[in-house]
Each structure stands twice: as structure tokens, then as C-alpha cells.
Design a protein around this motif. Structure first.
Motif, PDB file in Angstrom:
ATOM      1  N   ALA A   1       0.749   3.841  -3.080  1.00 16.09           N
ATOM      2  CA  ALA A   1       0.148   5.146  -2.779  1.00 16.09           C
ATOM      3  C   ALA A   1       1.129   6.275  -3.057  1.00 16.09           C
ATOM      4  CB  ALA A   1      -0.292   5.195  -1.319  1.00 16.09           C
ATOM      5  N   SER A   2       2.412   6.011  -2.942  1.00 16.15           N
ATOM      6  CA  SER A   2       3.391   7.084  -3.146  1.00 16.15           C
ATOM      7  C   SER A   2       3.333   7.620  -4.565  1.00 16.15           C
ATOM      8  CB  SER A   2       4.806   6.586  -2.831  1.00 16.15           C
ATOM      9  OG  SER A   2       5.242   5.682  -3.829  1.00 16.15           O
ATOM     10  N   TRP A   3       2.777   6.848  -5.494  1.00 15.62           N
ATOM     11  CA  TRP A   3       2.673   7.294  -6.882  1.00 15.62           C
ATOM     12  C   TRP A   3       1.540   8.293  -7.082  1.00 15.62           C
ATOM     13  CZ3 TRP A   3       3.835   3.803 -11.635  1.00 15.62           C
ATOM     14  CH2 TRP A   3       5.154   3.351 -11.545  1.00 15.62           C
TER      15      TRP A   3
ATOM     16  N   ILE B   1       0.805  -1.231   0.000  1.00 15.82           N
ATOM     17  CA  ILE B   1       0.000   0.000   0.000  1.00 15.82           C
ATOM     18  C   ILE B   1       0.835   1.276   0.000  1.00 15.82           C
ATOM     19  CG2 ILE B   1      -1.600   1.383   1.395  1.00 15.82           C
ATOM     20  CD1 ILE B   1      -3.103  -1.210   2.005  1.00 15.82           C
ATOM     21  N   PRO B   2       1.771   1.478   0.921  1.00 10.68           N
ATOM     22  CA  PRO B   2       2.504   2.755   0.878  1.00 10.68           C
ATOM     23  C   PRO B   2       3.285   2.952  -0.411  1.00 10.68           C
ATOM     24  CG  PRO B   2       3.391   1.314   2.589  1.00 10.68           C
ATOM     25  CD  PRO B   2       2.155   0.678   2.093  1.00 10.68           C
ATOM     26  N   PHE B   3       3.827   1.869  -0.973  1.00 12.41           N
ATOM     27  CA  PHE B   3       4.609   2.031  -2.195  1.00 12.41           C
ATOM     28  C   PHE B   3       3.717   2.443  -3.359  1.00 12.41           C
ATOM     29  CE2 PHE B   3       8.769   0.808  -0.849  1.00 12.41           C
ATOM     30  CZ  PHE B   3       8.557  -0.007   0.248  1.00 12.41           C
TER      31      PHE B   3
END
Lengths: 206, 412
Positions: free
Chosen positions: A42-44, A38-40
Motif C-alpha cells: 500500500a505504501s506504493w 499489505i502496508p508495504f
């Protein structure tokens, strides 16, 4: 320590227990993998800085004379703002047969722009100035009976890249490489202030 | 060998006709026998691999938002921390991962020293490991320069200047490394390329070689005996167990415990009180203002303590280099046929304890200011550190060892 005990256990393995443990572990690891992803992913998403730069753009309509068009930038796209005079708005009727999507059924516009004028008000036209074919900027051809477009041209837009034609509500003509009408962005008008990127109904996230 | 005759169903069969996938998995996991007496010290190899993956993943994502260049680097890191969704998390994963890598690798190396895993036939395995260690240090050093904080700048300045102590070529070498007359934009750009592309590729190559060398000779074990010497009727070592499922499952447990500790740090103490992310690096680099204490990250401080305890810069650099080189020569300095510390003589155990205390001491002392009593203590630790290596060739060939068992034992 004798090692004889190591081999006898093989015949007695509880395969059900083993299967349960394997499934339980795999499921937990799968959940963990999703949470980690999720964080990876979402970082986009557009960052705070980009979202701030994508805030609604404003324009003072009193600056626009009838028949004039201006282009502003909203979310890095060109937005055409046209002060559409009465006589050109009247010419929007009567050529539905020559249009691919006269009712704007397939095209992209807010609910209040799903009409013949494709606009909140007849005298105002707000369009995303990106040809729905491959993205060039259509040029304004507001003169009815324009030389290169034919005597029955009611006024509109002509895209120089591949020849798509749109009327003065952004509706695409038959025979154009483009298949959708020009996009209408969400917008609102307060007095003479036009805000592109925001509806009157929902303030904020557009 | 008769695998051409095997027809496997479906997609897996299609793949296996064209790629030895099942054969490979079988030979590496099911048919690979490892000693059955692995203890807690045997988690760190697989954990190192895990941390590598963590660093590669978080590093690649950081590269998507980081902007290399002396005017943009610092701000881009702040942009990642404050404005990119979950950027702060990706950054903390990467900074914690860097320290975690060294915790895991140091414990991994210590296991090797304890159980004699560097001895024949595993000398090449050990050497590949040492090259991995060097590459890791280079990677960590260059990675630390990238945020272009004040400690990035001055740490780079100090370390690159060490190369200036090399006789004759020192001056030219330093300027060549920097690409400028001081640490500057040119240095940052080349460190970025090396850190993101070149050194990770070298690391991956070295790790593959390390694993292939391991596969060739098989793992050592806490008793230091060769399990291949006693095979059963089926041709498998009787003191061995198949890697899968025993050690795959054991390693999963290790991964779970590690990730728990890792996440506690990432989410609650990412700066680790200034040890993982130094306070001085939260200020942009300034050529005209040095931090009060220029100390490298904790994983470099043992060598840093050696460097600055010797008043002559050239000798200090030489001593630091020798300290690392000693480890390369360990397989040949140690003449004892007995591998594991469990069965070695009193002298080895004594000097090994001295080595351990000295290394940890140097690590602590390197973090302190360069004043008394730390300087004298560091000098004592230097003697202790080198004494382990330099005495080895003399007594190890004839030390009084206890009887090494034929079969593995189980201790806890």
C-alpha cells in the motif's frame, strides 16, 4: 534419565495430527504474511501529497475564443481544451469510414463523451494531449484542407513523432500507428468554469 | 554421494539436476544434529536472523521515500510518517527493529558467555559474532543520523569527535570522516550510502561466515559438552536431534512470541517513552542549539557511561575501546577446560555476576545525567566490568569445577 524412551515413540506418530498441525500453522502463517505484505504494498500508492496535487484542475472557459486551444496540467498530464467552432464541429460527420474507432467502442472516455463530438457540448472539446501510440503531444492542425495533410482534411490533430492523425473529436484515422482515439478525461462545466478530473455526477474521487 | 542416480520427479527433479537444492536442504536441516538440551537461551540466534530480515525489508521501503540531504532529510521522514500510506508503520517497524536487534543480540551473546560457546573449537565463530556486533553498532549509529533530527546531529558530532582523541592522526581523521569542518551534508550523504548498502552487505557476509563456522563445529549446549563425542550406531550423536523438525518448530514458537512482543511495541509504544525514539530528535538538526542531554540510544549507553566517567577524553575513549576489545579476547583469557557455568567454580560465577550487574548498571547509568551519584556509581561499575576479564586468566586455569557429565542433562 534413560534415553531408551526416545526411539520407541517413532512408530506411534499420529500422522493425521501432524498433518493437521502443519496445515493449521501454514494457513495461519500465510494469513500473517498477507497482512504483513499489505502496508508495504500500500505504501506504493500515491501518497497524500500526490493525491492533493492530483486534485481536479479548473479553467475559465470565457478566456477561450472560438477556434482557440489551451493546454492545462492535470495529474501531471497535458489536457487540451478547445473552443470548437460550429463549422468545424459540422465537419465531424462524413468520414467514419476513414476512422479506426468511429463509435469510440474501444477508446477511453466517460459515458457523456461517447458520442460523435466526444464531448459534453458540441462547442467544447477536452482531451488528454497524449498520443495513444507512444505518448508524444499531438499538434493542433485545425485548418481544413491543411497543406501537408490533404485537401479533404477536416481539421484535427497531427502527432509529429510517428505520424498519427486524429480528427477534431480526437478520433484516430486509419493508417495511423495509434489504434485508439485520444482519451477524454472526466470533466464538468458549471457556467463558464471547467473542472477537469471530476464528473458532475460524482463529485470528488475521479 | 549416490545422488546422481536419484531421479526426482517433475520440476524439482529438473532443478536438482542443475543445483544441489535437495542435497543442501537435507544436509542443513535433516542431517544436521543439534544438542537436544537447548533451552530458552537458544532462541536468540534465529530471532536475530528474523530481525535482520525485518530491518532489510522495512529499510528498503524507507529508502523509497527518504530524501537524503541536510535540507530534505527531516521533512522526508515527516512525509513518510504523515503522507505515505502506512509510512508511519514502516518507520516504526524499522525503529523498533533497531532496538529489537540489540535486545536479541545482547541476549545471544550472554548465552555464549554463560555456556562457554566461545571456547575451542568455536573461537572463530565467536570472533565472527564480535565483528557482526561491531558492524551492527556502526549500522545503528549511522541509521540514527539519517533523520537529521537534533539528536542525530549532536550524537554524530560527539561520536565522531571521539576519533579526534587518537594521537597524531586524530584531527585529520575526524575531518576526513566528516568531509567537512563540522557534521554536515557531506557526512549525511556518506552515512546514507554506508548504512543502506555497504554495511548491510558486510553484515550479510559476516552472518554467512558465522553460520558456516557454526555448521562446521556444531552447536554448544547448556551443559557445555561435545555431543559429537558420543555417537550411536548410525553415526549420529546420541545426544543430538535433527534440526528439522525439532528446532525448526521450536524456533517458530520463538518467532511467534517475539513477533507478539514486537507488534505490541510497534503499534502501542513505538517511542518506548523516549528510549527507542528520543524526543529531541523530533526537532530538526540545529548547529547552534544542543539538546539538554546528549545521550546515545540505550544500546550504546554502557560504553557511553565508560567514556564520560573518565575525566581524560583520551583515556575515556581508550577505556571504551578496551571494554569492547575484551570480548574479542575472551576465548584466550578464559583458560578453563570446563565450558558451561553450570559446572564452573565459585570464583567464575561470582565475577560473572559482577560483570552482569556492572554491564546493566552501566547501561542504566549511561542514560542518566552526568552528575553524582551516577558518575561514582559508573566508575564502580567500570571496575566491576573489567574485573571479570582481567581476573579470568589468573584463576580460570585452576578453578575448582564440579564434574562435567558425559551426557546432557535436562534442567528446568
Amino acid at each position: 534419565m534413560t534415553d531408551a524412551g526416545a526411539t520407541t515413540a517413532v512408530a506411534e506418530t499420529d500422522l493425521n495430527r501432524r498433518k493437521f498441525l502443519t496445515v493449521a500453522l501454514s494457513a495461519t502463517a500465510g494469513v500473517g504474511a498477507v497482512f504483513t505484505a499489505i502496508p508495504f504494498l500500500a505504501s506504493w500508492a500515491p501518497s497524500e501529497r500526490v493525491r492533493a496535487a492530483g486534485a481536479p484542475a479548473k479553467f475559465d472557459l470565457s478566456k477561450l475564443l472560438p477556434g482557440q486551444m489551451t493546454t492545462i496540467i492535470w495529474r501531471k498530464q497535458p489536457v487540451y481544451i478547445v473552443n470548437r467552432p460550429q463549422e468545424l464541429t459540422e465537419k465531424l460527420a462524413g468520414h467514419e469510414a476513414q476512422l479506426k474507432d468511429p463509435q469510440s467502442a474501444e477508446s477511453d472516455q466517460p459515458a457523456y463523451a461517447k458520442n460523435e463530438a466526444r464531448s459534453l457540448r458540441d462547442d467544447l472539446l477536452v482531451l488528454v494531449g497524449t498520443c495513444t501510440h507512444l505518448g508524444c503531444l499531438p499538434k493542433q492542425r485545425f485548418e481544413p484542407g491543411d497543406a501537408s495533410l490533404g485537401a479533404d482534411w477536416p481539421g484535427g490533430f497531427y502527432c509529429p513523432c510517428h505520424g498519427s492523425r486524429f480528427d477534431l473529436a480526437g478520433r484516430v484515422y486509419n493508417g495511423s500507428p495509434a489504434s485508439l482515439n485520444l482519451r477524454v478525461p472526466p470533466y464538468r462545466v458549471d457556467g463558464t468554469l471547467l473542472t477537469v478530473g471530476e464528473d458532475a455526477a460524482t463529485t470528488g474521487a475521479a | 554421494m549416490a545422488t546422481e542416480q536419484e531421479t526426482r520427479p517433475g520440476l524439482w527433479g529438473w532443478i536438482n539436476k542443475r543445483l544441489p537444492a535437495e542435497e543442501f536442504l537435507r544436509s542443513q536441516l535433516l542431517d544436521y544434529y543439534a544438542p537436544k538440551n537447548f533451552n530458552i537461551w537458544y532462541f536468540f540466534g534465529s530471532l536475530a536472523l528474523l530481525v535482520l530480515v525485518i530491518q532489510l525489508l522495512s529499510g528498503i521501503f524507507l529508502t523509497m521515500f527518504y530524501k537524503v540531504g541536510e535540507t530534505t532529510a527531516f521533512d522526508s521522514v515527516e512525509y513518510i510518517m504523515r503522507e505515505v500510506d502506512y509510512g508511519w508503520l514502516i518507520r516504526y517497524i524499522h525503529s523498533t527493529g533497531a532496538s529489537a536487534f540489540f535486545v536479541v543480540v545482547y541476549l545471544h551473546m550472554y548465552r555464549g558467555m554463560m555456556y562457554g560457546s566461545y571456547k575451542a573449537p568455536r573461537e572463530l565463530l565467536w570472533l565472527f559474532g564480535m565483528f557482526i556486533y561491531l558492524a551492527l553498532m556502526a549500522e545503528a549509529f549511522m541509521g540514527y543520523v539519517l533523520p537529521w533530527g537534533n539528536m542525530s546531529y549532536w550524537g554524530a558530532q560527539v561520536i565522531v569527535n571521539i576519533f579526534g582523541t587518537i594521537p597524531v592522526v586524530g584531527g585529520v581523521l575526524v575531518e576526513w570522516i566528516r568531509g567537512d569542518y563540522a557534521i554536515a551534508d557531506a557526512t549525511l550523504s556518506r552515512f546514507f550510502a554506508l548504512h543502506v548498502a555497504a554495511v548491510p552487505l558486510a553484515l550479510i557476509l559476516l552472518i554467512v561466515l558465522h553460520l558456516v563456522a557454526l555448521r562446521q563445529v556444531g552447536s554448544n549446549n547448556p551443559d557445555g559438552i561435545e555431543i559429537k563425542e558420543h555417537k550411536g550406531a548410525d553415526g549420529k550423536p546420541i545426544d543430538g536431534i535433527p534440526f528439522h523438525p525439532y528446532y525448526t518448530v521450536k524456533d517458530i514458537v520463538g518467532v511467534g512470541v517475539f513477533l507478539l512482543a514486537f507488534c505490541v511495541v510497534v503499534f502501542f509504544v513505538p517511542t518506548f517513552n523516549g528510549l527507542f525514539l528520543e524526543a529531541a530528535n523530533f526537532e530538526p538538526a540545529s548547529a547552534i542549539s544542543t539538546p539538554d542531554d546528549i545521550t546515545p540510544s540505550w544500546y550504546f549507553t554502557p560504553y557511553y557511561a565508560i567514556l564520560r566517567s573518565i575525566p581524560n577524553p583520551r583515556l575515556g575513549a581508550l577505556a571504551m575501546l578496551l571494554a569492547i576489545l575484551m570480548l574479542f579476547f575472551l576465548p584466550w583469557l578464559d583458560r578453563s577446560p570446563v565450558k558451561s557455568i553450570r559446572y564452573r567454580g565459585g570464583l567464575f560465577r561470582f565475577f560473572f555476576a559482577i560483570f552482569t550487574v556492572s554491564f546493566c548498571g552501566l547501561m542504566y547509568l549511561g542514560l542518566q545525567k552526568a552528575e553524582e551519584p551516577y558518575v561514582t556509581l559508573a566508575r564502580i561499575c567500570i571496575v566491576g566490568y573489567f574485573s571479570f576479564f582481567l581476573t579470568l586468566p589468573f584463576y580460570s586455569g585452576r578453578e575448582k569445577t564440579t564434574r562435567v557429565p558425559q551426557r546432557v542433562t535436562f534442567h528446568e
